[in-house]
Enzyme design. Structure first.
Site, PDB file in Angstrom:
ATOM      1  N   VAL A  62      -7.531   3.719 -10.433  1.00 48.99           N
ATOM      2  CA  VAL A  62      -6.584   3.248  -9.004  1.00 48.99           C
ATOM      3  C   VAL A  62      -6.625   1.640  -9.728  1.00 48.99           C
ATOM      4  O   VAL A  62      -7.605   0.892 -10.773  1.00 48.99           O
ATOM      5  CB  VAL A  62      -7.434   3.793  -7.908  1.00 48.99           C
ATOM      6  CG1 VAL A  62      -7.354   2.116  -7.849  1.00 48.99           C
ATOM      7  CG2 VAL A  62      -8.710   4.675  -7.947  1.00 48.99           C
ATOM      8  N   CYS A  63      -5.910   1.035  -9.086  1.00 46.53           N
ATOM      9  CA  CYS A  63      -5.736  -0.537  -9.359  1.00 46.53           C
ATOM     10  C   CYS A  63      -4.766  -0.789  -8.350  1.00 46.53           C
ATOM     11  O   CYS A  63      -4.564  -0.376  -6.262  1.00 46.53           O
ATOM     12  CB  CYS A  63      -4.933  -1.023 -10.545  1.00 46.53           C
ATOM     13  SG  CYS A  63      -3.048  -0.591 -10.511  1.00 46.53           S
ATOM     14  N   ARG A  64      -4.006  -2.068  -8.004  1.00 49.87           N
ATOM     15  CA  ARG A  64      -3.479  -3.057  -6.588  1.00 49.87           C
ATOM     16  C   ARG A  64      -2.189  -1.896  -6.465  1.00 49.87           C
ATOM     17  O   ARG A  64      -2.275  -1.578  -5.291  1.00 49.87           O
ATOM     18  CB  ARG A  64      -3.305  -4.786  -7.088  1.00 49.87           C
ATOM     19  CG  ARG A  64      -3.180  -4.539  -5.622  1.00 49.87           C
ATOM     20  CD  ARG A  64      -1.661  -6.117  -5.833  1.00 49.87           C
ATOM     21  NE  ARG A  64      -2.071  -7.058  -7.109  1.00 49.87           N
ATOM     22  CZ  ARG A  64      -0.274  -6.776  -7.202  1.00 49.87           C
ATOM     23  NH1 ARG A  64       0.299  -6.139  -6.041  1.00 49.87           N
ATOM     24  NH2 ARG A  64      -0.058  -7.450  -8.572  1.00 49.87           N
ATOM     25  N   GLY A  66      -0.760   0.786  -8.747  1.00 51.33           N
ATOM     26  CA  GLY A  66      -0.582   1.147  -9.568  1.00 51.33           C
ATOM     27  C   GLY A  66      -0.118   1.077 -10.847  1.00 51.33           C
ATOM     28  O   GLY A  66      -0.200   1.973 -12.072  1.00 51.33           O
ATOM     29  N   MET A  90      -3.950   0.369  -4.493  1.00 50.04           N
ATOM     30  CA  MET A  90      -5.195   0.111  -2.868  1.00 50.04           C
ATOM     31  C   MET A  90      -4.048  -0.198  -1.659  1.00 50.04           C
ATOM     32  O   MET A  90      -4.117  -0.917  -0.520  1.00 50.04           O
ATOM     33  CB  MET A  90      -5.806  -1.124  -3.648  1.00 50.04           C
ATOM     34  CG  MET A  90      -7.575  -0.660  -4.305  1.00 50.04           C
ATOM     35  SD  MET A  90      -7.960   0.894  -3.540  1.00 50.04           S
ATOM     36  CE  MET A  90      -8.671   0.246  -1.942  1.00 50.04           C
TER      37      MET A  90
END
Length: 100
Positions: A62-64, A66, A90
Site C-alpha cells: 500500500v502507498c498513497r 498505488g 490510501m
C-alpha cells in the site's frame, strides 16, 4: 503483478485469516493514518528489509496512490515473495485507519 481493490482488502481484514499489509509511504505520510496493523517500510528501505519478511506469507502493498506500492510489489515478486498491490492506495481507502 497481481492487484487487489481497497474494498477487497477491507473485506479480508474483517475475516478470520491474518492479513499482512506493508505500507511503503514515508513515516510522515503514515502519521496521517494507516490501515490497522499495517507495517510501515518506506519504499527506499524495502530491499534492505525484505529478509525480515516470510516468503510463505502473502503481502499486500500500500502507498498513497498505488505507484510506489507497485514498485515495491515488483521488487518483492522478483525475489520470490507473494504480493498484491492495492490499486489506488490510501487515496481510495474507505476502511478504518489508525494513527500513531
Amino acid at each position: 503483478m497481481k492487484e487487489i481493490l481497497p474494498n477487497e482488502v477491507n473485506s479480508l481484514l474483517k475475516g478470520n485469516s491474518p492479513v499482512h499489509i506493508i505500507d511503503v509511504r514515508e513515516a510522515d505520510e503514515v502519521k496521517t493514518g494507516k490501515i490497522p496493523n499495517a507495517v510501515n517500510i518506506p519504499l527506499g528501505l524495502v530491499e534492505f528489509r525484505m529478509q525480515d519478511l516470510d516468503k510463505s506469507k502473502e503481502y499486500i502493498m500500500v502507498c498513497r496512490s498505488g505507484g510506489r506500492s507497485s514498485r515495491a510489489a515488483q521488487l518483492l515478486e522478483d525475489h520470490g515473495y507473494t504480493v498484491l498491490n492495492m490499486i489506488g492506495g490510501m487515496n481510495e481507502w474507505e476502511g478504518p485507519t489508525e494513527k500513531f
